[in-house]
Write an enzyme that holds these catalytic residues in place. Structure first.
Site, PDB file in Angstrom:
ATOM      1  N   TRP A 102     -18.642   5.497   1.037  1.00  0.00           N
ATOM      2  CA  TRP A 102     -18.122   4.501   0.099  1.00  0.00           C
ATOM      3  C   TRP A 102     -19.238   3.565  -0.362  1.00  0.00           C
ATOM      4  O   TRP A 102     -19.236   3.090  -1.495  1.00  0.00           O
ATOM      5  CB  TRP A 102     -16.972   3.735   0.740  1.00  0.00           C
ATOM      6  CG  TRP A 102     -16.271   2.847  -0.230  1.00  0.00           C
ATOM      7  CD1 TRP A 102     -16.177   1.494  -0.164  1.00  0.00           C
ATOM      8  CD2 TRP A 102     -15.585   3.221  -1.435  1.00  0.00           C
ATOM      9  NE1 TRP A 102     -15.478   1.017  -1.246  1.00  0.00           N
ATOM     10  CE2 TRP A 102     -15.099   2.049  -2.041  1.00  0.00           C
ATOM     11  CE3 TRP A 102     -15.332   4.445  -2.068  1.00  0.00           C
ATOM     12  CZ2 TRP A 102     -14.387   2.050  -3.232  1.00  0.00           C
ATOM     13  CZ3 TRP A 102     -14.625   4.447  -3.252  1.00  0.00           C
ATOM     14  CH2 TRP A 102     -14.165   3.255  -3.823  1.00  0.00           C
ATOM     15  N   GLU A 104     -12.233   6.411  -6.228  1.00  0.00           N
ATOM     16  CA  GLU A 104     -11.787   7.116  -5.015  1.00  0.00           C
ATOM     17  C   GLU A 104     -12.041   8.619  -5.160  1.00  0.00           C
ATOM     18  O   GLU A 104     -12.443   9.280  -4.210  1.00  0.00           O
ATOM     19  CB  GLU A 104     -10.305   6.850  -4.737  1.00  0.00           C
ATOM     20  CG  GLU A 104      -9.978   5.434  -4.312  1.00  0.00           C
ATOM     21  CD  GLU A 104     -10.519   5.031  -2.945  1.00  0.00           C
ATOM     22  OE1 GLU A 104     -10.986   5.891  -2.173  1.00  0.00           O
ATOM     23  OE2 GLU A 104     -10.476   3.817  -2.644  1.00  0.00           O
ATOM     24  N   TYR A 162     -17.314  -5.959   0.121  1.00  0.00           N
ATOM     25  CA  TYR A 162     -16.158  -5.235  -0.416  1.00  0.00           C
ATOM     26  C   TYR A 162     -14.923  -5.492   0.447  1.00  0.00           C
ATOM     27  O   TYR A 162     -13.830  -5.756  -0.071  1.00  0.00           O
ATOM     28  CB  TYR A 162     -16.481  -3.744  -0.488  1.00  0.00           C
ATOM     29  CG  TYR A 162     -15.330  -2.882  -0.946  1.00  0.00           C
ATOM     30  CD1 TYR A 162     -14.839  -2.978  -2.243  1.00  0.00           C
ATOM     31  CD2 TYR A 162     -14.725  -1.973  -0.077  1.00  0.00           C
ATOM     32  CE1 TYR A 162     -13.763  -2.189  -2.666  1.00  0.00           C
ATOM     33  CE2 TYR A 162     -13.672  -1.175  -0.491  1.00  0.00           C
ATOM     34  CZ  TYR A 162     -13.192  -1.289  -1.792  1.00  0.00           C
ATOM     35  OH  TYR A 162     -12.135  -0.510  -2.197  1.00  0.00           O
TER      36      TYR A 162
END
Length: 197
Positions: free
Chosen positions: A56, A48, A26
């Site tokens: 995450w 988000e 990522y």
């Protein structure tokens, strides 16, 4: 902490890790690169919001399912979700099952559709780019909010969006390269113009 040298000899922001994996991919392939188009912005804003309070990596691992159940973040389709659709999502173990966040995703799709009259979500978010943009050599100096993320949060809430607090909006601004979030010395620093998927 400054950039971390990976097992491949490449300096990266330390959260990306030294070894291959979802976080490093990522970091290298997407974080801090510009995206374009309404669905790309709605996706990042939605993810988000779902990440709030979670790691995450959890969101990244569930991302294919998020894309599926939220119709590739087509604002018109998600805006049409009703109570039955939201109940279906609450029963889907492949995503984060949080009633308020699911409802916020639908609310935000509807607000995104309405925002088209003002130039659209992409232009709206980019209107809050910091000048000058921040630059950090070390993680200890990095911020989690800014005057711009607070202003964006306030403006989005006024436009009918939910789960768009200043910290979440700062993370969004980093992720989609409203400014370059990479540490000085990171191999990705200065490459925000390379569009991602």
């Amino acid at each position: 902490m400054g950039p971390l040298i990976g097992d491949d000899g490449t300096p990266r922001c330390p959260w990306a890790g030294a070894a291959p994996g979802v976080m490093r991919d990522y970091h290298d392939d997407e974080w801090g690169r510009r995206v374009h188009g309404e669905s790309a912005y709605l996706e990042r804003l939605t993810l988000e919001a779902f990440q709030s309070g979670l790691s995450w990596s959890t969101i990244l691992n569930k991302r294919p399912a998020f894309r599926e159940v939220f119709c590739d973040f087509d604002a018109d389709r998600v805006a049409a979700f009703d109570d039955a659709d939201q109940a279906r999502l609450m029963a889907d173990a492949r995503i984060v099952r949080n009633r308020l966040k699911i409802a916020a995703a639908v609310t935000n799709a509807r607000a995104t559709v309405a925002l088209r009259e003002q130039g659209g979500l992409e232009a709206f978010v980019l209107g809050f780019a910091p000048d000058p943009p921040p630059s950090y050599a070390d993680t200890s100096a990095m911020a989690t909010t800014s005057a711009e993320s607070k202003a964006l949060s306030k403006a989005l809430k006024k436009a009918g969006f939910a789960f768009v607090g200043p910290t979440t909006m700062y993370a969004l601004m980093e992720a989609i390269a409203v400014f370059d979030p990479h540490l000085e010395g990171c191999h990705r620093r200065g490459r925000t113009d390379e569009a991602s998927a």
